[in-house]
Design an enzyme around this catalytic site. Sequence first.
Site, PDB file in Angstrom:
ATOM      1  N   CYS A 285      46.422 -13.839 -11.107  1.00  0.00           N
ATOM      2  CA  CYS A 285      46.692 -14.075  -9.688  1.00  0.00           C
ATOM      3  C   CYS A 285      45.554 -13.523  -8.840  1.00  0.00           C
ATOM      4  O   CYS A 285      44.603 -12.942  -9.360  1.00  0.00           O
ATOM      5  CB  CYS A 285      48.013 -13.438  -9.272  1.00  0.00           C
ATOM      6  SG  CYS A 285      48.002 -11.631  -9.434  1.00  0.00           S
TER       7      CYS A 285
ATOM      8  N   ASP B  25      13.242  23.919 -31.184  1.00  0.00           N
ATOM      9  CA  ASP B  25      13.935  22.732 -31.673  1.00  0.00           C
ATOM     10  C   ASP B  25      14.698  22.006 -30.573  1.00  0.00           C
ATOM     11  O   ASP B  25      15.258  20.942 -30.802  1.00  0.00           O
ATOM     12  CB  ASP B  25      14.892  23.083 -32.820  1.00  0.00           C
ATOM     13  CG  ASP B  25      15.981  24.068 -32.415  1.00  0.00           C
ATOM     14  OD1 ASP B  25      16.165  24.275 -31.200  1.00  0.00           O
ATOM     15  OD2 ASP B  25      16.650  24.614 -33.304  1.00  0.00           O
TER      16      ASP B  25
ATOM     17  N   CYS C   7      44.414  -9.930  -9.190  1.00  0.00           N
ATOM     18  CA  CYS C   7      43.509  -9.682 -10.325  1.00  0.00           C
ATOM     19  C   CYS C   7      42.063  -9.860  -9.887  1.00  0.00           C
ATOM     20  O   CYS C   7      41.177  -9.111 -10.304  1.00  0.00           O
ATOM     21  CB  CYS C   7      43.818 -10.643 -11.469  1.00  0.00           C
ATOM     22  SG  CYS C   7      45.443 -10.438 -12.210  1.00  0.00           S
TER      23      CYS C   7
ATOM     24  N   CYS D 208       0.844  -1.186   0.000  1.00  0.00           N
ATOM     25  CA  CYS D 208       0.000   0.000   0.000  1.00  0.00           C
ATOM     26  C   CYS D 208       0.883   1.240   0.000  1.00  0.00           C
ATOM     27  O   CYS D 208       2.110   1.146   0.077  1.00  0.00           O
ATOM     28  CB  CYS D 208      -0.963   0.014   1.178  1.00  0.00           C
ATOM     29  SG  CYS D 208      -0.116   0.127   2.766  1.00  0.00           S
TER      30      CYS D 208
ATOM     31  N   ASP E 208      17.157  26.638 -28.761  1.00  0.00           N
ATOM     32  CA  ASP E 208      16.208  27.290 -27.860  1.00  0.00           C
ATOM     33  C   ASP E 208      16.280  26.746 -26.435  1.00  0.00           C
ATOM     34  O   ASP E 208      15.364  26.961 -25.656  1.00  0.00           O
ATOM     35  CB  ASP E 208      14.780  27.111 -28.383  1.00  0.00           C
ATOM     36  CG  ASP E 208      14.626  27.595 -29.811  1.00  0.00           C
ATOM     37  OD1 ASP E 208      15.109  28.696 -30.096  1.00  0.00           O
ATOM     38  OD2 ASP E 208      14.054  26.864 -30.627  1.00  0.00           O
TER      39      ASP E 208
ATOM     40  N   ASP F 125       8.796  29.209 -31.560  1.00  0.00           N
ATOM     41  CA  ASP F 125       9.922  29.741 -32.310  1.00  0.00           C
ATOM     42  C   ASP F 125       9.564  29.623 -33.787  1.00  0.00           C
ATOM     43  O   ASP F 125       8.928  28.651 -34.197  1.00  0.00           O
ATOM     44  CB  ASP F 125      11.189  28.945 -32.001  1.00  0.00           C
ATOM     45  CG  ASP F 125      12.385  29.459 -32.770  1.00  0.00           C
ATOM     46  OD1 ASP F 125      12.715  30.642 -32.627  1.00  0.00           O
ATOM     47  OD2 ASP F 125      12.973  28.678 -33.546  1.00  0.00           O
TER      48      ASP F 125
ATOM     49  N   CYS G 241       3.752   1.992   2.449  1.00  0.00           N
ATOM     50  CA  CYS G 241       5.056   1.362   2.222  1.00  0.00           C
ATOM     51  C   CYS G 241       5.990   2.339   1.513  1.00  0.00           C
ATOM     52  O   CYS G 241       7.178   2.423   1.834  1.00  0.00           O
ATOM     53  CB  CYS G 241       4.903   0.103   1.363  1.00  0.00           C
ATOM     54  SG  CYS G 241       3.919  -1.201   2.119  1.00  0.00           S
TER      55      CYS G 241
END
Length: 825
Positions: free
Chosen positions: A87, A708, A90, A19, A712, A507, A22
């Site tokens: 090794c 665009d 790593c 619900c 703008d 524009d 939560c």
Amino acid sequence: MVETLKSHHITLPIQGMSCASCSARIEKKVGGMTGVQQASVNFGAEMVAVEYDPEQTSSGQIMAAIENIGFEVPRIKTVFPVAGMTCASCVSRVEKKLRGLDGVWDAQVNLASEKATVEHLESRVGMRDFNIALEQIGYKVSPMAMAVGAAEDSAEQRQSQETRRLTRKFVFSAVVSGLIMLSGMQTFISLDPVLHNIWLLVLATPVQFWGGWQFYKGTWTGVKHGYTDMNTLIAVGTTVAYGYSAWVTCFPSALPSLAQGVYFDTSAMIITLVLMGRLLEARAKGRASDAIRKLIGLQPKTARVERQGLEVDLPVAQVVVGDTISVRPGEKIPVDGTVLAGNTTVDESMITGESVPVDKISGDDVIGASLNRTGFFKMTATRLGRDSVLAHIIKLVEEAQGSKAPVQRLADRVAGIFVPIVIALASLAFLVWWLFGTAITTLPTDPFLFAMMIFISVMIIACPCALGLATPTAIMVGTGKGAELGILIKGGEILEQAQYLDTILFDKTGTLTEGRPAVTDVWIDPASKMNADRLLTLSASLEKGSEHPLGQAVVREAEQRQLNLLPLSDFKALPGFGVQAQVDGMEVALGNLRLMVESGYDVSAVRAQVEEFSRQGKTALLFRVQDRVVGLLATADQIKPNAQSVVKELKARGLEVMMITGDHARTAQAVAEQLGIERVLAEVLPGDKAAEVQRLIAEGRHVAMVGDGINDAPALAKAHIGIAMGSGSDVAMETSDITLMTSDLHAVGDAIELSRKTFSKIKQNLFWAFFYNILGIPIAAGVLFPLYGVLLQPLFAAAAMAVSSVCVVSNSLLLKRFQPSRHRA
């Protein structure tokens, strides 16, 4: 010194929310973590969006915090070979690198098998990210990676599993509850009362503890972490009915005055009805997120790539930037790229909403997941994985579906304290009817039993789920529908702002107009012997190869008229704007009025026409043969075909339409008159457009700016709603509130209509959720019983609660039928 605040964004799926309260707990827990700047939970989408400082906390710590309070962040395990490890150092290096990725919970590396096992969020990080990360420290991921349980753990599979689980429980509980109801009718069964009660106990017990186990599990989780939720209400309410009945059955002599009846039918039917509601709700919520699944499903699985001179089919994940890919007719384009060779027609409707296929030639961009209709072509891969247009769209839709409208804040605050208040009211009603019931009115049964039924009814009828689902389900469906139409809406706040819009500021260049000049008129001096095609042929021959927009417009017009251009010699570019050359044995020149006047040529025959073109907002190019000006070419930025009807449509919606441009006032006014726009802001420099938007806002207007999305950007950000036209660029998607993937201006009106329709659904849902609880809880508490004898039985309370949340989700799903009004006309 100003310290820059570092911020990462992550969206996590969550399981276990029952619900809206939560979501409030998760927000409180995560929001209180060191380094977390903001946490927002969407109960309907079952997701949490978190902004955090990666230097102070990590995605793994955030996931751990969520799980520590009893919820689950679903993850998958991916096992893959790692090449280059030698090794133990790593191993630690690889583990550290993988664990540092956003969305990785844990990483373990086995040096003996040379394999890494990574537990991670499927939606956040994947094989491509692992590969890139390990290559940065000198290791490689083998392409033969496999996901352990990935299919089962994917979002769609989880949804399917949850639905199947609820279906099994509901069917079982419904059958058994039906038997209990039949057994309660003496017509069907006649047993000794004690045996009869034992029979009912045997039937009701599996329903209570198997069918209703999820409610007990949720309640226990809440108890461990100090909260109550929807599960608490159901578990306590049904346990009271079941526990009382079980006690009476097992110890009939303990309560002789009350032993005449049991309520196994009540507890079993309540669980059945709640399961039915959960099942319907799960199915509806699954449909609400269809849009994301459809978008993800668009991505092709393989690509035909050229490697070492051969074409091979590879998984898309193995494609790299710069690969050459072959695409045949009828195939989906695998990744974003640029056409290298060939031409074709591409259906981009699933991405942009454009129903008309788009022609593509060499050099044109193509979008991954769009459909190649007609021709074979080769392309170069340019944007992959998260950088692709489709990935950006999916990310925007996911983030939008995880957002909240400001109007939801009240519902969230109510949901946060809702369950404790309901428990308090139910307990108060129980005490009042038990202790004072006979003094209030004549009761149909023992005061304790009557009070117990009231308690159960109040506990069961309360529905915080409806409050929690009111906003997110509408946003999920609305933004998903928008994505289908090529309209990407960033979130709930945008939907709410759309209600108040009264001004649309366009524009001009590239939005209302095509953004490039075209030849509109060819005018010939009546005294000359020139004709229009001859003048255009000579002019285009002069401008052949020109990079100037006006010169290119002349050449395009000649090509459209299929005129053959002539060779030229002694070409000269003249100061100002103009060109001159020898063509067909004549000295010809093309330039503006100022050039011709300064060069000493007589322009009296054409001056009046030049001024007329200027009044119309057109640019005149004067054409000279030898020493005489014989004609004019008029050019203008062409208005888009549907611009006028769009302006009219927006005005019909009660919106004032304005235009802003850097063009000369006379040119701008000429365009505005053709479109029916009364107010024009002309000669505005790009950097000043944001200030003009702010000025309109200061007038008390609610402004949407349409541009665009690139040039703008500041103005789009300043407006209440920024709408970026016809662009899938990163900048457009970041700066705008609504991104339109199509260049069709009608999408502006469609976006506003969809936003308003979606917010209307949000208001309807919130009204229903508040109305239901405000009306239902008092009736369940028995306030109408003394005067009207109206009493809400627990079974009807359970049915009402189940229907409540389903109604909210179903109402939101009606948005899937949305069609712009212009399509319905």
